[in-house]
Enzyme design. Sequence first.
Site, PDB file in Angstrom:
ATOM      1  N   ASN A 114       2.687   4.553 -12.757  1.00  0.00           N
ATOM      2  CA  ASN A 114       1.557   4.417 -13.682  1.00  0.00           C
ATOM      3  C   ASN A 114       1.520   5.445 -14.816  1.00  0.00           C
ATOM      4  O   ASN A 114       1.049   5.134 -15.902  1.00  0.00           O
ATOM      5  CB  ASN A 114       0.238   4.388 -12.915  1.00  0.00           C
ATOM      6  CG  ASN A 114       0.033   5.574 -12.034  1.00  0.00           C
ATOM      7  OD1 ASN A 114       0.983   6.114 -11.477  1.00  0.00           O
ATOM      8  ND2 ASN A 114      -1.191   6.009 -11.890  1.00  0.00           N
ATOM      9  N   GLY A 187       2.809   8.396  -5.024  1.00  0.00           N
ATOM     10  CA  GLY A 187       2.803   6.950  -4.831  1.00  0.00           C
ATOM     11  C   GLY A 187       1.712   6.529  -3.868  1.00  0.00           C
ATOM     12  O   GLY A 187       0.717   7.246  -3.681  1.00  0.00           O
ATOM     13  N   SER A 188       1.919   5.392  -3.241  1.00  0.00           N
ATOM     14  CA  SER A 188       0.877   4.825  -2.384  1.00  0.00           C
ATOM     15  C   SER A 188       0.853   5.506  -1.006  1.00  0.00           C
ATOM     16  O   SER A 188       1.851   6.091  -0.575  1.00  0.00           O
ATOM     17  CB  SER A 188       1.143   3.333  -2.197  1.00  0.00           C
ATOM     18  OG  SER A 188       2.415   3.173  -1.606  1.00  0.00           O
ATOM     19  N   GLU A 209       1.390  13.060  -3.014  1.00  0.00           N
ATOM     20  CA  GLU A 209       0.302  12.796  -3.968  1.00  0.00           C
ATOM     21  C   GLU A 209       0.019  11.300  -3.878  1.00  0.00           C
ATOM     22  O   GLU A 209       0.751  10.501  -4.456  1.00  0.00           O
ATOM     23  CB  GLU A 209       0.741  13.200  -5.385  1.00  0.00           C
ATOM     24  CG  GLU A 209       1.068  14.678  -5.547  1.00  0.00           C
ATOM     25  CD  GLU A 209      -0.169  15.567  -5.618  1.00  0.00           C
ATOM     26  OE1 GLU A 209      -1.266  15.048  -5.898  1.00  0.00           O
ATOM     27  OE2 GLU A 209      -0.038  16.782  -5.384  1.00  0.00           O
ATOM     28  N   CYS A 243      -4.469   6.959 -10.798  1.00  0.00           N
ATOM     29  CA  CYS A 243      -4.752   7.266  -9.390  1.00  0.00           C
ATOM     30  C   CYS A 243      -6.152   7.855  -9.204  1.00  0.00           C
ATOM     31  O   CYS A 243      -6.791   7.624  -8.182  1.00  0.00           O
ATOM     32  CB  CYS A 243      -3.709   8.215  -8.843  1.00  0.00           C
ATOM     33  SG  CYS A 243      -3.556   9.727  -9.800  1.00  0.00           S
ATOM     34  N   GLU A 331      -7.452  -0.041  -2.607  1.00  0.00           N
ATOM     35  CA  GLU A 331      -7.520   0.681  -3.879  1.00  0.00           C
ATOM     36  C   GLU A 331      -7.280  -0.359  -4.992  1.00  0.00           C
ATOM     37  O   GLU A 331      -6.322  -1.123  -4.928  1.00  0.00           O
ATOM     38  CB  GLU A 331      -6.414   1.735  -3.917  1.00  0.00           C
ATOM     39  CG  GLU A 331      -6.367   2.522  -5.194  1.00  0.00           C
ATOM     40  CD  GLU A 331      -5.160   3.473  -5.262  1.00  0.00           C
ATOM     41  OE1 GLU A 331      -4.358   3.514  -4.313  1.00  0.00           O
ATOM     42  OE2 GLU A 331      -5.043   4.154  -6.285  1.00  0.00           O
TER      43      GLU A 331
HETATM   44  P1  NAD Z   1       4.668   3.131  -4.504  1.00  0.00           P
HETATM   45  O1  NAD Z   1       4.312   3.876  -3.285  1.00  0.00           O
HETATM   46  O2  NAD Z   1       4.880   1.670  -4.382  1.00  0.00           O
HETATM   47  O3  NAD Z   1       6.029   3.705  -5.143  1.00  0.00           O
HETATM   48  C1  NAD Z   1       6.220   5.076  -5.390  1.00  0.00           C
HETATM   49  C2  NAD Z   1       7.709   5.409  -5.336  1.00  0.00           C
HETATM   50  O4  NAD Z   1       8.217   5.116  -4.043  1.00  0.00           O
HETATM   51  C3  NAD Z   1       8.562   4.643  -6.320  1.00  0.00           C
HETATM   52  O5  NAD Z   1       9.468   5.542  -6.931  1.00  0.00           O
HETATM   53  C4  NAD Z   1       9.289   3.609  -5.483  1.00  0.00           C
HETATM   54  O6  NAD Z   1      10.583   3.337  -5.943  1.00  0.00           O
HETATM   55  C5  NAD Z   1       9.349   4.269  -4.110  1.00  0.00           C
HETATM   56  N1  NAD Z   1       9.238   3.312  -3.008  1.00  0.00           N
HETATM   57  C6  NAD Z   1       8.498   2.176  -2.973  1.00  0.00           C
HETATM   58  N2  NAD Z   1       8.619   1.575  -1.771  1.00  0.00           N
HETATM   59  C7  NAD Z   1       9.453   2.351  -1.038  1.00  0.00           C
HETATM   60  C8  NAD Z   1       9.963   2.253   0.291  1.00  0.00           C
HETATM   61  N3  NAD Z   1       9.664   1.226   1.099  1.00  0.00           N
HETATM   62  N4  NAD Z   1      10.796   3.225   0.731  1.00  0.00           N
HETATM   63  C9  NAD Z   1      11.123   4.260  -0.074  1.00  0.00           C
HETATM   64  N5  NAD Z   1      10.667   4.389  -1.338  1.00  0.00           N
HETATM   65  C10 NAD Z   1       9.842   3.449  -1.820  1.00  0.00           C
HETATM   66  O7  NAD Z   1       3.544   3.484  -5.574  1.00  0.00           O
HETATM   67  P2  NAD Z   1       3.359   2.916  -7.032  1.00  0.00           P
HETATM   68  O8  NAD Z   1       3.021   1.472  -6.962  1.00  0.00           O
HETATM   69  O9  NAD Z   1       4.491   3.333  -7.895  1.00  0.00           O
HETATM   70  O10 NAD Z   1       2.076   3.748  -7.509  1.00  0.00           O
HETATM   71  C11 NAD Z   1       0.777   3.374  -7.205  1.00  0.00           C
HETATM   72  C12 NAD Z   1       0.180   4.255  -6.139  1.00  0.00           C
HETATM   73  O11 NAD Z   1       0.441   5.607  -6.399  1.00  0.00           O
HETATM   74  C13 NAD Z   1      -1.340   4.141  -6.073  1.00  0.00           C
HETATM   75  O12 NAD Z   1      -1.742   4.142  -4.735  1.00  0.00           O
HETATM   76  C14 NAD Z   1      -1.820   5.406  -6.763  1.00  0.00           C
HETATM   77  O13 NAD Z   1      -3.096   5.828  -6.394  1.00  0.00           O
HETATM   78  C15 NAD Z   1      -0.766   6.375  -6.369  1.00  0.00           C
HETATM   79  N6  NAD Z   1      -0.668   7.459  -7.316  1.00  0.00           N
HETATM   80  C16 NAD Z   1      -1.059   8.689  -6.946  1.00  0.00           C
HETATM   81  C17 NAD Z   1      -1.013   9.742  -7.850  1.00  0.00           C
HETATM   82  C18 NAD Z   1      -1.435  11.126  -7.472  1.00  0.00           C
HETATM   83  O14 NAD Z   1      -1.166  12.037  -8.237  1.00  0.00           O
HETATM   84  N7  NAD Z   1      -2.072  11.330  -6.346  1.00  0.00           N
HETATM   85  C19 NAD Z   1      -0.564   9.503  -9.148  1.00  0.00           C
HETATM   86  C20 NAD Z   1      -0.168   8.225  -9.499  1.00  0.00           C
HETATM   87  C21 NAD Z   1      -0.232   7.207  -8.588  1.00  0.00           C
END
Ligand code: NAD
Length: 453
Positions: A114, A187-188, A209, A243, A331
């Site tokens: 994002n 990420g998530s 995070e 996020c 979320e």
């Molecule tokens: P995501 O968890 O789908 O992906 C994050 C990363 O993990 C990506 O680089 C992806 O390639 C990798 N990934 C995805 N699935 C994987 C798996 N099964 N095994 C290993 N790696 C994997 O998250 P997203 O869709 O990119 O981002 C959205 C989420 O991130 C939301 O929940 C948001 O709240 C959170 N977020 C948090 C912050 C923070 O600073 N706390 C900032 C931005 C986004």
Amino acid sequence: MNYSRLLQVQREFFLTQQTKTVEYRKEKLLKLKTIIQQNEKLLYEAIYKDFGKSETETYLTEIAFVYNEIDYFLKNLHRLSRPEKVSTNLPNLPGKSRIIYEPLGCILIIGAWNYPYQLTLSPLVAAMASGNCCIVKPSEIPQHTMLALEKIINENFADRYVHVIRGGVEETTELLKLRFDKIFFTGSTRVGKIVYEAAARNLVPVTLELGGKSPVFVTQHADIDVAARRIVWGKFLNAGQTCIAPDYIYVHESIRSRLLEKLKLYIEKFCYTAGSSHYVRIINAKNFERLTRLLQPEKIYYGGTVAAEKNYIAPTLIYPAEWSDPVMQEEIFGPLLPVLTYTDLYETFDEILEREKPLSAYIFTGNKSEKELFRNTLSFGGGCINDVLMHISNGNLPFGGVGFSGTGNYHGKFGFECFSHPKAVLERATWGEPMLKYPPYTENKFRWLKKLL
Ligand code: NAD
């Protein structure tokens, strides 16, 4: 080069000790800043292709952040890296005690999609400032920004120091098998658990995070106009794909109509329409479909327009929202804003306390005891009183979640601590030692030990 070989090359370089000097770190940080400055246009073009995001918004929410972090470290690195003298307790006198902040070694940074620049470069800056080598794996979802990051980093830094790897789940799964010295993941919560589990196999420390449902409370003591203006900006910036965006509003029953009217007013004032250069599109069809599935037509109070070919979803107010609605089950991470009402703030806080701890929480109120209640009762990563999002912009505050919204934090000195090990070193004098700790133990020694310890 395969990943395992790349890590080995980085580890060998790290062990030369070169990255440990403050001069080296500062030189590389300055280089990173120059590279970003020289490539700002490229970064703007890439993010426009992925999100339709304007230069102003990109600068405000991505690039300026990274510059600020770099500037902070350029200014403070000498002070942060200095061994910290702490007092020495009586049994160790004469002696000196110091904390040495040593770099952890080789770091893996995994980014979310994002804010593709900020979420990879900002931890990278902190990791470099702390003297580490890094492998950065940006999200594969915004393709153009991923390629831009790969280009500017890999063309300007040696693989043995900092390297960007392209890839998605498969590549990340391979990387997670390696024994890094730290994994920094954004990420998530779902993928956070996968990362944590993989890291545990090698006892690799992690910073996670993550996300969550961040509430914003608007009480009867709020300045409603200010609340509406700030909430609309914070929620619909990046089309809600932030996020720490307010996920939903809890408004006091007595002011709900006035707040809803003001929210409508500011959405219109801020020109958040399809094709507007002020409004970002949904990142891809998958997320567009996920969000449209959360929309119940009978609950749309305002907005609700969608255009699949453009991945456009208009800022949408959902009212009256309830916890049983689909939109309240996950979320949101998009431009849907449910509005719930309450009559008793204490009860509402109790209700939130029973749920997962959010990444952020916000309250709009002029009332002192409500502010205190918010500060002291609710548990959340970070938040604001009478604003939203802006806590992230103060580098003196730690940024991170708690519970399911994350573990660990960064920004400014917290980023330095995140990528450093505080090594404890006690230096003893070779004279002036009472022989009390050595056997044979006598009654007399025991008496003295009891007095001293
Ligand atoms: P995501 O968890 O789908 O992906 C994050 C990363 O993990 C990506 O680089 C992806 O390639 C990798 N990934 C995805 N699935 C994987 C798996 N099964 N095994 C290993 N790696 C994997 O998250 P997203 O869709 O990119 O981002 C959205 C989420 O991130 C939301 O929940 C948001 O709240 C959170 N977020 C948090 C912050 C923070 O600073 N706390 C900032 C931005 C986004």
